[in-house]
Design an enzyme around this catalytic site. Structure first.
Site, PDB file in Angstrom:
ATOM      1  N   GLY A 173     -31.569 -18.719 -56.143  1.00  0.00           N
ATOM      2  CA  GLY A 173     -32.252 -19.911 -55.395  1.00  0.00           C
ATOM      3  C   GLY A 173     -31.629 -20.020 -53.958  1.00  0.00           C
ATOM      4  CB  ALA A 174     -28.270 -18.972 -52.703  1.00  0.00           C
ATOM      5  CB  SER A 231     -30.939 -13.918 -56.621  1.00  0.00           C
ATOM      6  OG  SER A 231     -32.721 -14.219 -56.542  1.00  0.00           O
ATOM      7  CG  ASP A 255     -36.073 -11.571 -49.092  1.00  0.00           C
ATOM      8  OD1 ASP A 255     -36.217 -11.374 -47.691  1.00  0.00           O
ATOM      9  OD2 ASP A 255     -37.066 -12.634 -49.331  1.00  0.00           O
TER      10      ASP A 255
END
EC number: 2.7.1.6
Length: 384
Positions: free
Chosen positions: A122-123, A127, A172
């Site tokens: 969630g950063a 991830s 990503d």
């Protein structure tokens, strides 16, 4: 978290040693936000934080999954039952990759998997992409599929878009699969052409800090999807395949053609100017002038805050505090609505800036942020 530790836990869970251990990193996007699903330019680099997976093949059509980071036992899924929308747990990410591989015609017959990750969730540091890519790479190797990095990235994107239901672009997964140590990846998301740009800030006396605001975000949330839909509407109104096709020197004319489409105009302006910022950053780094990218990063934050409207008070506080404290540049990074910001600074100023940002969060009553240095690291690879 070492490969041996993950392999040992696999053996405890499944009663045999794994056939191998693989790793795939999270990423920081230096510049180029919300341009990837508009066929534009991005410039991420891999972090040392990574997802690690110990994996062995099965022949009975069963997928068994376990995570060191999630409470609970081993999840068991039947490959023939995998379908988009049917899994709303963390297992959707690895299961989605298996589903995407099988949908593409690859004969995956099952796997036992144990995962552990140091990529903050969630950063805004990808991830989920790290989790997808490490599974894809492991299965690619074990089943001898012969898929290269960008093809694995495409399959992982399909898993996230279709199986998980998050409308993310290709950046990503490509960053996790293809980045190289000491470099940033200049990626054209239309044709997936890549250029590795040397990015050694330490040699220049510089540092890039990541400030995780601890405000969680989710790509599958509605706001991200609405921004993407708005960009697609803008491209349709302008008669182009994607906003990538609007040249920077033609932006004013394009905005004028949009008339009173007030919801679309700022989105178009952000994407077109952000593509130009990526190209400017590449040129500055190639010219050996990394300090000069600082103002470009700051311009990017203003555009994300004011035109794309995806910042939040915590992200703005990081940027404003860092710049007031002498940082060369700062911006939010990732999908927005929380997550992380990056701060470019002289190495001698890092400790003071970190302390100042932490103090500003305390004074504002925000949760204390997590601050760490971003080091350009290797992409996905087999460890054992």
């Amino acid at each position: 978290m070492g490969a041996q530790q993950v392999a040992d836990r696999f053996a405890e869970l499944y009663g045999a040693r794994p056939e191998g251990v693989w790793a795939a990193p999270g990423r920081v996007n230096l510049i180029g936000e919300h341009t990837d699903y508009n066929d534009g330019f991005v410039m991420p680099f891999a972090l040392p934080h990574q997802a690690v997976a110990a994996v062995s093949r099965r022949t009975d059509g069963v997928l068994r999954l376990h995570s060191a980071d999630i409470d609970g036992g081993v999840a068991q899924l039947r490959l023939d039952d995998l379908a988009p929308g049917g899994d709303h747990d963390w297992t959707a990410y690895p299961a989605g990759v298996v589903w995407a591989l099988r949908e593409a015609g690859h004969a995956i017959t099952g796997a036992d998997v144990h995962l552990a990750s140091t990529v903050p969730t969630g950063a805004g540091l990808s991830s989920s992409a790290a989790l997808e890519v490490v599974i894809a790479l492991a299965l690619n190797d074990l089943y001898d599929l012969g898929l290269k990095g960008w093809r694995l990235a495409r399959l992982c994107q399909r898993a996230e878009n279709v199986y998980v239901g998050a409308p993310t672009g290709i950046m990503d997964q490509t960053a996790s699969a293809c980045c190289e140590q000491g470099h940033a990846l200049f990626l054209d998301t239309r044709d997936l052409s890549q250029q590795q740009i040397p990015f050694d800030l330490a040699a220049e006396g510089l540092r890039l800090l990541v400030v995780d605001t601890q405000v969680k975000h989710a790509h599958s949330g509605g706001e991200y999807g609405r921004r993407r839909a708005g960009c697609e509407k803008g491209a349709a109104l302008l008669g182009v395949d994607a906003l990538r096709d609007i040249p920077y020197d033609g932006l004013d004319e394009a905005l004028a053609r949009l008339g009173d489409e007030e919801d679309v105009i700022p989105l178009v302006r952000h994407v077109v100017t952000e593509n130009e910022r990526v190209e400017r950053t590449v040129a500055l780094l190639r010219a050996g002038d990394p300090r000069a990218i600082g103002p470009v990063l700051t311009e990017g934050h203003a555009s994300l805050r004011d035109d794309f409207r995806i910042s939040c008070p915590e992200l703005d506080l990081v940027v404003d505090t860092a710049l007031a404290g002498g940082a060369l540049g700062a911006r939010m990074t990732g999908g927005g609505f929380g997550g992380s910001a990056i701060v470019l600074a002289e190495a001698t100023a890092v400790d003071t800036l970190s302390k100042t940002i932490e103090e500003a969060f305390t004074a504002a009553g925000f949760t204390s942020p997590r601050v760490f240095e971003a080091l350009p690291s290797p992409g996905a690879r087999r460890l054992v």
